[in-house]
Scaffold this active site. Structure first.
Site, PDB file in Angstrom:
ATOM      1  N   ASP A  44      36.783  -1.614 -49.630  1.00 31.38           N
ATOM      2  CA  ASP A  44      37.009  -1.837 -48.210  1.00 31.38           C
ATOM      3  C   ASP A  44      35.819  -1.336 -47.410  1.00 31.38           C
ATOM      4  O   ASP A  44      35.624  -0.132 -47.239  1.00 31.38           O
ATOM      5  CB  ASP A  44      38.279  -1.111 -47.767  1.00 31.38           C
ATOM      6  CG  ASP A  44      38.610  -1.395 -46.313  1.00 31.38           C
ATOM      7  OD1 ASP A  44      39.390  -2.327 -46.056  1.00 31.38           O
ATOM      8  OD2 ASP A  44      38.063  -0.688 -45.430  1.00 31.38           O
ATOM      9  N   TYR A  49      29.726   0.430 -41.186  1.00 37.52           N
ATOM     10  CA  TYR A  49      29.546   1.573 -42.088  1.00 37.52           C
ATOM     11  C   TYR A  49      28.090   1.737 -42.519  1.00 37.52           C
ATOM     12  O   TYR A  49      27.714   2.786 -43.024  1.00 37.52           O
ATOM     13  CB  TYR A  49      30.433   1.433 -43.324  1.00 37.52           C
ATOM     14  CG  TYR A  49      31.914   1.333 -43.036  1.00 37.52           C
ATOM     15  CD1 TYR A  49      32.434   1.641 -41.777  1.00 37.52           C
ATOM     16  CD2 TYR A  49      32.811   0.918 -44.020  1.00 37.52           C
ATOM     17  CE1 TYR A  49      33.790   1.537 -41.512  1.00 37.52           C
ATOM     18  CE2 TYR A  49      34.168   0.823 -43.763  1.00 37.52           C
ATOM     19  CZ  TYR A  49      34.656   1.122 -42.506  1.00 37.52           C
ATOM     20  OH  TYR A  49      36.002   1.023 -42.254  1.00 37.52           O
ATOM     21  N   LYS A  78      34.352  -6.215 -42.220  1.00 34.16           N
ATOM     22  CA  LYS A  78      34.969  -6.289 -40.894  1.00 34.16           C
ATOM     23  C   LYS A  78      33.957  -6.757 -39.854  1.00 34.16           C
ATOM     24  O   LYS A  78      32.780  -6.386 -39.901  1.00 34.16           O
ATOM     25  CB  LYS A  78      35.534  -4.918 -40.489  1.00 34.16           C
ATOM     26  CG  LYS A  78      36.547  -4.355 -41.485  1.00 34.16           C
ATOM     27  CD  LYS A  78      37.034  -2.978 -41.084  1.00 34.16           C
ATOM     28  CE  LYS A  78      37.906  -2.368 -42.165  1.00 34.16           C
ATOM     29  NZ  LYS A  78      37.100  -1.875 -43.307  1.00 34.16           N
ATOM     30  N   HIS A 111      37.567  -5.818 -36.695  1.00 34.97           N
ATOM     31  CA  HIS A 111      37.583  -4.362 -36.844  1.00 34.97           C
ATOM     32  C   HIS A 111      38.419  -3.685 -35.753  1.00 34.97           C
ATOM     33  O   HIS A 111      39.218  -2.784 -36.040  1.00 34.97           O
ATOM     34  CB  HIS A 111      36.149  -3.829 -36.821  1.00 34.97           C
ATOM     35  CG  HIS A 111      35.973  -2.539 -37.519  1.00 34.97           C
ATOM     36  ND1 HIS A 111      34.799  -2.173 -38.142  1.00 34.97           N
ATOM     37  CD2 HIS A 111      36.804  -1.488 -37.712  1.00 34.97           C
ATOM     38  CE1 HIS A 111      34.926  -0.973 -38.689  1.00 34.97           C
ATOM     39  NE2 HIS A 111      36.132  -0.537 -38.420  1.00 34.97           N
ATOM     40  N   SER A 165      42.608  -5.326 -37.709  1.00 38.42           N
ATOM     41  CA  SER A 165      42.538  -3.876 -37.881  1.00 38.42           C
ATOM     42  C   SER A 165      42.644  -3.211 -36.519  1.00 38.42           C
ATOM     43  O   SER A 165      42.062  -3.685 -35.538  1.00 38.42           O
ATOM     44  CB  SER A 165      41.213  -3.502 -38.557  1.00 38.42           C
ATOM     45  OG  SER A 165      41.079  -2.115 -38.702  1.00 38.42           O
ATOM     46  N   GLY A 218      44.769  12.198 -43.123  1.00 41.51           N
ATOM     47  CA  GLY A 218      44.843  12.710 -41.761  1.00 41.51           C
ATOM     48  C   GLY A 218      43.582  13.418 -41.322  1.00 41.51           C
ATOM     49  O   GLY A 218      42.479  12.855 -41.410  1.00 41.51           O
ATOM     50  N   PRO A 219      43.685  14.660 -40.845  1.00 39.96           N
ATOM     51  CA  PRO A 219      42.510  15.355 -40.285  1.00 39.96           C
ATOM     52  C   PRO A 219      41.374  15.523 -41.282  1.00 39.96           C
ATOM     53  O   PRO A 219      40.212  15.622 -40.871  1.00 39.96           O
ATOM     54  CB  PRO A 219      43.080  16.719 -39.861  1.00 39.96           C
ATOM     55  CG  PRO A 219      44.384  16.856 -40.566  1.00 39.96           C
ATOM     56  CD  PRO A 219      44.909  15.471 -40.757  1.00 39.96           C
ATOM     57  N   SER A 221      39.956  13.432 -43.031  1.00 41.08           N
ATOM     58  CA  SER A 221      39.014  12.321 -42.911  1.00 41.08           C
ATOM     59  C   SER A 221      38.024  12.515 -41.771  1.00 41.08           C
ATOM     60  O   SER A 221      37.010  11.810 -41.700  1.00 41.08           O
ATOM     61  CB  SER A 221      39.778  11.008 -42.694  1.00 41.08           C
ATOM     62  OG  SER A 221      40.691  10.760 -43.746  1.00 41.08           O
ATOM     63  N   VAL A 223      36.939  15.784 -40.556  1.00 40.68           N
ATOM     64  CA  VAL A 223      36.335  17.113 -40.498  1.00 40.68           C
ATOM     65  C   VAL A 223      34.828  17.027 -40.317  1.00 40.68           C
ATOM     66  O   VAL A 223      34.251  17.692 -39.441  1.00 40.68           O
ATOM     67  CB  VAL A 223      36.670  17.916 -41.780  1.00 40.68           C
ATOM     68  CG1 VAL A 223      35.809  19.170 -41.861  1.00 40.68           C
ATOM     69  CG2 VAL A 223      38.142  18.279 -41.811  1.00 40.68           C
ATOM     70  N   GLU A 224      34.169  16.192 -41.140  1.00 44.83           N
ATOM     71  CA  GLU A 224      32.706  16.131 -41.084  1.00 44.83           C
ATOM     72  C   GLU A 224      32.187  15.490 -39.806  1.00 44.83           C
ATOM     73  O   GLU A 224      31.000  15.570 -39.504  1.00 44.83           O
ATOM     74  CB  GLU A 224      32.167  15.381 -42.297  1.00 44.83           C
ATOM     75  CG  GLU A 224      32.607  13.934 -42.401  1.00 44.83           C
ATOM     76  CD  GLU A 224      32.434  13.374 -43.809  1.00 44.83           C
ATOM     77  OE1 GLU A 224      31.427  12.692 -44.035  1.00 44.83           O
ATOM     78  OE2 GLU A 224      33.301  13.619 -44.650  1.00 44.83           O
ATOM     79  N   ARG A 277      38.781  13.057 -58.802  1.00 43.96           N
ATOM     80  CA  ARG A 277      39.589  12.696 -57.631  1.00 43.96           C
ATOM     81  C   ARG A 277      39.733  11.182 -57.526  1.00 43.96           C
ATOM     82  O   ARG A 277      40.802  10.682 -57.150  1.00 43.96           O
ATOM     83  CB  ARG A 277      38.957  13.268 -56.365  1.00 43.96           C
ATOM     84  CG  ARG A 277      39.738  13.005 -55.083  1.00 43.96           C
ATOM     85  CD  ARG A 277      41.149  13.562 -55.108  1.00 43.96           C
ATOM     86  NE  ARG A 277      41.174  14.990 -55.267  1.00 43.96           N
ATOM     87  CZ  ARG A 277      41.019  15.872 -54.275  1.00 43.96           C
ATOM     88  NH1 ARG A 277      40.800  15.451 -53.042  1.00 43.96           N
ATOM     89  NH2 ARG A 277      41.084  17.164 -54.516  1.00 43.96           N
ATOM     90  N   LEU A 279      39.960   9.117 -59.975  1.00 43.15           N
ATOM     91  CA  LEU A 279      41.005   8.752 -60.938  1.00 43.15           C
ATOM     92  C   LEU A 279      42.374   9.181 -60.438  1.00 43.15           C
ATOM     93  O   LEU A 279      43.357   8.433 -60.578  1.00 43.15           O
ATOM     94  CB  LEU A 279      40.706   9.393 -62.293  1.00 43.15           C
ATOM     95  CG  LEU A 279      39.604   8.722 -63.108  1.00 43.15           C
ATOM     96  CD1 LEU A 279      39.224   9.582 -64.310  1.00 43.15           C
ATOM     97  CD2 LEU A 279      40.036   7.331 -63.570  1.00 43.15           C
TER      98      LEU A 279
END
Length: 321
Positions: A44, A49, A78, A111, A165, A218-219, A221, A223-224, A277, A279
């Protein structure tokens, strides 16, 4: 590998895919290639991006080595806000297909339901938001006009399926009121225990739209991105409710969050650069949550939206009000 769902136009798509948002260009090709080797079949992405060239390189390498055939993959992109005018839709799609080195997309979303001023590719690409210090400038491009241009690309064989979206229910209803040659097959939305949106999901299912959840953690995603709302709530990975349910099932908290979505029929597109992660994220259908588990998680809903156009550069864009 993930189980598959059949979309309303007959396309079969994995319930678990790899989200490509925020994957750096210097690692994107390897991450896509390695994810294919691990069993991922849906990717996706989006022009916004900024990594479609590298994503295409990873896909090409996997196909070249005979790991998969092109028809084994569901490749998603998108249409960005600055390309909504019908005359600009083809420009955006041409660029995405060239960057990915593909002849067609399996799924192409609008998008956001927001049409902003066209910025030529030569001036700025990936498109993003233009001048960060300038206010938004909008274009008079109704969604149905954008959709008609996208339908022509489906007829030309360059897109297999269309999606929407970040659309609220009223705009979905307005689009579907038109006599469409190609109906949307999927709705991608921000969806996590702090933002459940049960009514929108119920309506989407009624209209045969496959709901695809992004930002499932949630959050975490955001943080950075130093998002100001992140500190308002506990991280879901550390939340006592999620940790308790994970312990009961002997699973990771991330797997509980993904299973909460997939068990309710939603597709997910988590991102990770870690092989273990990746997997774990892919294998979230070998256990079931109880009805009480699902209710406890859903009851965490506080309507907290992180990706809200109203907040973009203090734009006040009323997408979700």
């Amino acid at each position: 590998m993930s189980s598959y769902v059949t979309l309303s136009n007959g396309l079969k798509a994995p319930l678990v895919g790899l989200g490509l948002w925020k994957i750096p260009t210097d690692t994107a090709a390897d991450q896509v290639y390695n994810a294919i080797k691990l069993g991922y079949r849906l990717f996706d992405g989006a022009a916004d991006y900024g990594n479609e060239v590298q994503v295409g390189e990873g896909i090409k390498r996997a196909i070249g080595e005979g790991i998969v055939k092109r028809e084994d993959l569901i490749v998603v992109s998108k249409l960005w806000n600055t390309f909504h005018s019908p005359s600009n839709v083809k420009i955006a799609l041409d660029k995405t297909l060239k960057d990915l080195n593909l002849e067609y997309l399996d799924l192409y979303y609008i998008h956001f339901p927001i049409a902003t001023k066209f910025i030529p590719i030569e001036e700025k690409y990936p498109p993003a938001f233009g001048d960060p210090n300038a206010p938004f400038e909008f274009e008079d491009a109704p969604i149905i006009d954008t959709w008609r241009a996208l339908e022509k690309e489906v007829d030309a064989g360059r897109i297999k399926s269309l999606g929407i979206s970040n659309f609220p229910g009223a705009l979905i209803q307005d689009l579907l009121r038109h006599k469409l040659s190609h109906r949307p097959v999927a709705l991608q939305i921000e969806h996590h225990p702090y933002l459940v949106q049960p009514r929108l999901i119920e309506y989407a299912k009624r209209e045969n739209l496959q709901v695809v959840a992004y930002s499932s953690f949630g959050p975490q995603s955001f943080v950075e991105l130093n998002h100001p709302k992140v500190e308002k709530v506990p991280k879901l990975f550390d939340h006592d409710v999620i940790k308790s349910i994970a312990s009961k099932h002997n699973k990771e908290t991330s797997q509980i969050l993904l299973r909460w979505a997939t068990q309710r029929g939603l597709a997910v597109i988590p991102k990770s650069s870690n092989k273990d992660r990746l997997l774990q994220n892919l294998h979230v259908e070998d256990f079931d949550l109880s009805e009480d588990d699902i209710k406890q998680i859903s009851d965490l809903d506080i309507g907290l939206r992180f990706n809200d156009p109203w907040d973009w550069k203090n734009s006040g864009i009323p997408t979700f009000i």
